[in-house]
Design a protein around this motif. Structure first.
Motif, short mmCIF file in Angstrom:
data_model
loop_
_atom_site.label_atom_id
_atom_site.label_comp_id
_atom_site.label_asym_id
_atom_site.label_seq_id
_atom_site.Cartn_x
_atom_site.Cartn_y
_atom_site.Cartn_z
N HIS A 8 0.87 -1.10 -0.12
CA HIS A 8 -0.08 0.02 0.02
C HIS A 8 0.88 1.32 -0.15
O HIS A 8 1.82 1.29 0.87
N SER A 12 -3.71 5.05 -0.57
CA SER A 12 -4.48 4.30 0.38
C SER A 12 -4.20 4.70 1.76
O SER A 12 -4.09 5.85 2.23
N ASP A 13 -3.58 3.94 2.65
CA ASP A 13 -3.55 4.23 3.88
C ASP A 13 -1.70 3.80 4.10
O ASP A 13 -1.62 3.55 5.35
N ASP A 37 -3.36 -0.84 -3.67
CA ASP A 37 -3.84 0.19 -2.87
C ASP A 37 -5.41 -0.20 -2.56
O ASP A 37 -6.22 -1.05 -3.54
N HIS A 38 -6.18 0.25 -1.28
CA HIS A 38 -7.42 -0.04 -1.24
C HIS A 38 -8.45 0.75 -2.01
O HIS A 38 -8.62 1.74 -1.93
N ASP A 39 -9.30 -0.18 -2.94
CA ASP A 39 -10.43 0.48 -3.63
C ASP A 39 -9.94 1.59 -4.64
O ASP A 39 -10.99 2.72 -4.64
N THR A 40 -8.67 1.73 -5.01
CA THR A 40 -8.42 2.68 -6.07
C THR A 40 -7.25 2.30 -6.83
O THR A 40 -6.33 1.65 -6.48
N ARG A 95 -15.89 3.87 -1.55
CA ARG A 95 -14.99 4.98 -0.99
C ARG A 95 -16.03 5.92 -0.31
O ARG A 95 -15.51 6.60 0.73
N SER A 128 -4.98 10.02 -0.47
CA SER A 128 -5.78 9.11 -0.69
C SER A 128 -7.39 9.66 -1.04
O SER A 128 -7.80 10.66 -0.65
#
Ligand code: AMP
Ligand code: ZN
Ligand code: FE
Ligand code: FE
Length: 294
Positions: A8, A12-13, A37-40, A95, A128
């Motif tokens: 990541h 994201s984070d 990355d989370h959801d992107t 998101r 993010s």
């Protein structure tokens, strides 16, 4: 050849920019790194360009927030088309759901005597496109309420914790379908980490393979103990799906998840790569063959 398929960035984070992450991956001796990355997909162009410059292979990835029985389950995707409309549409909902629960979480934290403001959280969001629990955790650290992200989760933010608020997520079976629809390869992330053995027992993983064509299981992950790893490896072998290993690196945002701490063996990566290539070809051909039926 060392291969790490789950990392990541600040998109994201994580705490590295995509380019820093790729440079750090090369410095850690990795030949292949996937940005998930989370959801992107927003970090992929920068990561890919850095990979070409530095001479390390960057796999375009994603970690999709899914759920089963209202509990959080993560799905890794490799080679999915960032322009796929169905997947893109669902990710907007995810998101927005994540950002939308910021206010109620902050209200709960205030009630619990550890107040942080929206601005204090937003200071950690950076590039993010959504606001996640790790960003809230960072604000709790900065305000001196907790020592690190882990304490923030353990005391307040973890699933079922006193400041936890559920958010929109995609059913895991539908998540696998969406990834396939976008021409991607779907690997379930850390299925038996943090007490998920009951949520995702062998029977359910078997069903996801049989009914949705789940392509792989993340076996070697820091949230899995030796028994979980052995059980999942056996299951993946029995089902004939990929058994991957990865760090889930978040920069300084997660301790004990250094780049390359777990890796995927080259034969498994070759299988994953050939699935990605096959699906990309099918995607390209789809409009030509699909149009005949109207
Ligand atoms: P969110 O998408 O906002 O629900 O936040 C999910 C992210 O928080 C996950 O991807 C993890 O990086 C992190 N996370 C979730 N549960 C924990 C936990 N118990 N301890 C540490 N980090 C966690
Ligand atoms: Zn994360
Ligand atoms: Fe995850
Ligand atoms: Fe992750």
């Amino acid at each position: 050849m060392r291969i790490d398929l789950h990392t990541h960035s600040v998109i994201s984070d994580g705490t590295d920019t995509p380019a820093e992450l790729v440079a750090n991956a090369a410095a850690a001796g990795l030949a292949v790194v996937a940005l998930t990355d989370h959801d992107t997909f927003d970090g992929l162009p920068e990561a890919t360009a850095a990979g070409e410059r530095i001479g390390i292979e960057v796999v375009p990835g994603l970690e999709l927030s899914c759920s089963r029985e209202h509990q959080s389950v993560h799905l890794l995707a490799y080679g999915a088309d960032p322009e796929d409309p169905a997947l893109a549409e669902e990710m907007v909902l995810v998101r927005n759901g994540r950002t939308g629960r910021l206010r109620p979480v902050l209200d709960k934290l205030a009630e619990l005597g550890v107040p942080v403001s929206e601005d204090e959280v937003l200071a950690f969001v950076g590039s993010s496109p959504s606001v996640g629990r790790p960003h809230i955790a960072d604000a709790l650290v900065a305000a001196g309420h907790v020592l690190d992200r882990r304490e923030a989760f353990d005391r307040f933010l973890a699933d079922g914790g006193p400041a936890h608020v559920a958010r929109y997520a995609i059913d895991i079976g539908r998540g696998v379908d969406l990834v396939h629809g976008a021409g991607g390869v779907a690997v379930i992330a850390h299925p038996w980490g943090r007490g998920r053995e009951q949520l995702l027992p062998s029977s359910i993983l078997t069903e996801l393979v049989a009914e949705h064509g789940l392509d792989g299981i993340e076996v070697d992950h820091q949230d899995h103990d030796a028994a979980a790893r052995a059980g999942l490896r056996q299951l993946a072998d029995r089902l004939g799906v990929l058994a991957t290993g990865s760090s889930d690196y978040h920069g300084t945002g997660k301790v004990d998840h250094d780049l390359g701490v777990n890796t995927t063996d080259p034969e498994t990566y070759a299988r994953l790569r050939s699935l990605m290539d096959q699906r990309a070809l099918t995607e390209q051909r789809a409009p030509a063959t699909g149009r005949t039926g109207g």
